[in-house]
Structure formats: structure tokens, C-alpha cells
Design an enzyme around this catalytic site. Structure first.
Site, PDB file in Angstrom:
ATOM      1  N   GLN A   1     -38.552  37.144  84.252  1.00  8.21           N
ATOM      2  CA  GLN A   1     -39.731  36.832  83.431  1.00  8.21           C
ATOM      3  C   GLN A   1     -39.417  36.904  81.943  1.00  8.21           C
ATOM      4  OE1 GLN A   1     -42.380  35.430  83.697  1.00  8.21           O
ATOM      5  NE2 GLN A   1     -43.381  35.766  85.655  1.00  8.21           N
ATOM      6  N   SER A   2     -38.138  36.767  81.583  1.00  8.96           N
ATOM      7  CA  SER A   2     -37.817  37.052  80.185  1.00  8.96           C
ATOM      8  C   SER A   2     -38.247  35.927  79.243  1.00  8.96           C
ATOM      9  CB  SER A   2     -36.332  37.376  80.035  1.00  8.96           C
ATOM     10  OG  SER A   2     -35.604  36.249  79.635  1.00  8.96           O
ATOM     11  N   ASN A   3     -38.634  36.334  78.043  1.00 12.93           N
ATOM     12  CA  ASN A   3     -38.991  35.376  76.996  1.00 12.93           C
ATOM     13  C   ASN A   3     -37.774  34.544  76.628  1.00 12.93           C
ATOM     14  OD1 ASN A   3     -41.601  36.391  76.806  1.00 12.93           O
ATOM     15  ND2 ASN A   3     -41.051  37.887  75.229  1.00 12.93           N
TER      16      ASN A   3
ATOM     17  N   MET B   1     -35.285  33.578  78.574  1.00  8.77           N
ATOM     18  CA  MET B   1     -35.082  32.534  79.589  1.00  8.77           C
ATOM     19  C   MET B   1     -35.999  31.336  79.308  1.00  8.77           C
ATOM     20  SD  MET B   1     -36.051  32.684  83.642  1.00  8.77           S
ATOM     21  CE  MET B   1     -37.796  32.954  83.262  1.00  8.77           C
TER      22      MET B   1
END
Ligand SMILES: *Cc1c(COP(=O)(O)O)cnc(C)c1O
Length: 290
Positions: free
Chosen positions: A64-66, A68
Site C-alpha cells: 500500500q505504499s505511496n 509504489m
């Protein structure tokens, strides 16, 4: 390729009244509809420069990384393939994509689950390097990020000097705070949200040392990604005062601002709002808000 339509710069600085105080906010969440916040600043180098022969980007990190999501935007703009390795994709998320994960998929990201982690994963990803492939490390902790963060520094320096402000922003890896501090002529204050004070000090040294941000202590040790009702209510209060912030770093950031009673600050909004949906759902369940 002409990237002029993708000039990502000069976000506004807006006034913000909160709990009877006045703050200045650098709205990097408004840099661009999707490609915004500090990840856009970090990846600006890749946006603005030509990379002849490059066909794909490979990176890795959480599902869920920003970073990515922002890389998936970058690759869409650049017409590169994007391959992303992650340790775990929960079944629920796979079946009900949302937030950064959904946006990355919509941008054509190829998100691959792997059993590798830590150093083994880093080694594996690095081994995929060839002439057509850029490897971008987790969270964009790369020297290239100085290019875009320097641009941010240039956009706030004069304003901060003119209004006699210190700059405040919460840190993960500390990369944004470090390069900002390096390129402005005012004091930069930060608080660790992922590691502790020693972790941040090491990061600053690794990034090059010299003029480094002042590290403030949080009110208490908050564990990254863990739910704290008081932080949710603080975030909600901020939102009701007119600005939605991110739910991972900014509640710790604002709690630190209040705890140290900071006045005359320019707070850097580093984006990340698209990722709020997952945290928000967890809070809603925990606090029985719905
Ligand atoms: C990534 C991120 C941070 C942390 O940035 P660092 O440069 O790693 O310190 C803070 N806030 C938001 C919203 C982020 O997405």
C-alpha cells in the site's frame, strides 16, 4: 519526449487556522492530482530527465505504499513498464483492490508477490538490472531524490525567511527533511515516525551529514502503522478545520507540533492522502465509527 505538460512545481502555500493557532502550509498534496507529495518530489529527477533505452522500472516495498503508487504514475507518464515486488498481498486486498494498490494496478503496474524479504529481496531486485531497466529502491531513498527536494526548498526558502518561519515535517526515512534542510537557509524541524531519533541521525549521516534537521521528540513512542484513537481524532479535527492530511505520518507530525507548542512554522503537507482509505477502514472498525 516532451514533459512540459508534466511540470510539477510551485504548489501553493496556504493559511491554516487550527486549535486557535495560525500555521502556514506548503500544499504539496496539490502539486498534481495524483503524482503529488514528497514521492513526486523524490521521483522528479526521473520525470524531468531523458533515459534513452530505458523500458521499465523495477522496485519493491509494501503493498500500500505511496512510493509504489507514485512510481506507477511516473511509469505511466514515461510509458515504461512497472514491476513491483512485495512480500504479501492479503487475499482481501487482491479481491477488493483499494487505495494505492488499486491506483497502481489501474496504472498498469505488475505487482508480484514474493517470499523473499529484507536483504535477500534487495539483492534479488538489484540482480534484475540491465540496460533497459531502472532499479528504484524502496521509498525512493536515493540520491536522485535531492534533485526534486531541492526544487521544493527553492519554493519555500524565501517565504520562510520573509515570514521568519521554521519548517516542520514528519519523517520516515528522513530523506525529504534532510535534503530540504540542506537547501534552505532556515531551521528544519522533524519528528521520527518510523524509527527512533538514532535511526534518523544515522540516515542523515548516510545521506551526507552537514546541516541536518533538528529532531524533536514525539509526545510518546508511536509505532508506525499502529492505531491510536487520539491520533485518529486529531486527524479528524485537522480535516474538519479544512485540510485532509495523511493518516500515517501527519497525525504524529501535528501531535508533535502541539506537544512542543510550535508557533511560526511552515508545515510541509507531503501528500499521501490516497493511501488513507486502508487506515481509515481500520480505524472505523476499531473505534466502531460506522
Ligand atoms: C513517504 C512519506 C513520508 C516520509 O518521507 P521520508 O522522506 O521517507 O522521510 C512522509 N509523509 C508522507 C505522506 C509520505 O508519503
Amino acid at each position: 519526449m516532451n514533459n512540459n505538460s508534466w511540470r510539477i512545481e510551485n504548489s501553493p502555500i496556504t493559511p491554516f487556522f487550527f486549535q486557535n493557532n495560525f500555521y502556514h502550509i506548503k500544499r504539496d498534496d496539490l502539486l498534481n492530482e495524483i503524482f503529488n507529495g514528497n514521492k513526486a518530489r523524490k521521483f522528479y529527477y526521473f520525470l524531468q530527465n531523458e533515459f534513452p533505452g530505458i523500458k521499465r522500472v523495477i522496485s519493491f516495498g509494501s503493498n500500500q505504499s505511496n512510493a509504489m503508487m507514485s512510481l506507477s504514475e511516473l511509469c505511466k507518464i514515461k510509458k515504461w513498464d512497472f514491476i513491483y515486488y512485495t512480500n504479501h498481498i492479503p487475499k482481501y486486498l487482491r479481491q477488493n483492490p483499494e487505495g494505492n494498490y488499486l491506483k497502481a494496478l489501474q496504472n498498469g503496474a505488475n505487482i508480484i508477490e514474493t517470499s523473499l524479504n529484507g536483504e535477500k529481496l534487495i539483492k534479488f531486485v538489484k540482480s534484475l538490472k540491465d540496460e533497459e531497466t531502472l532499479i528504484i529502491e524502496e521509498g525512493g531513498r536515493v540520491k536522485e531524490s535531492e534533485f526534486g527536494i531541492k526544487k521544493l526548498a527553492e519554493e519555500v526558502n524565501e517565504y520562510a525567511l520573509k515570514h521568519n518561519l521554521k519548517i516542520f515535517l514528519p519523517s520516515g526515512t528522513g530523506t525529504t527533511a534532510y535534503f530540504l534542510s540542506k537547501h534552505v537557509n532556515v531551521e528544519v524541524l522533524t519528528v521520527p515516525c518510523v524509527g527512533d531519533e538514532n535511526y534518523l541521525k544515522k540516515q542523515f549521516k548516510w545521506l551526507g551529514g552537514g546541516k541536518t534537521p533538528t529532531i524533536l521528540k514525539p509526545r510518546k513512542k508511536y509505532h508506525y502503522g499502529k492505531l491510536y484513537p487520539e491520533l485518529y481524532y486529531l486527524w479528524d479535527d485537522l480535516k474538519n478545520s479544512g485540510i485532509e492530511f495523511d493518516l500515517l505520518y501527519d497525525p504524529v507530525g501535528w501531535d508533535t507540533v502541539l506537544y512542543h507548542n510550535l508557533k511560526d512554522i511552515l508545515y510541509i503537507h507531503q501528500g499521501g492522502v490516497l493511501g488513507n482509505i486502508t487506515m481509515l477502514k481500520r480505524y472505523e472498525r476499531k473505534l466502531k465509527l460506522k
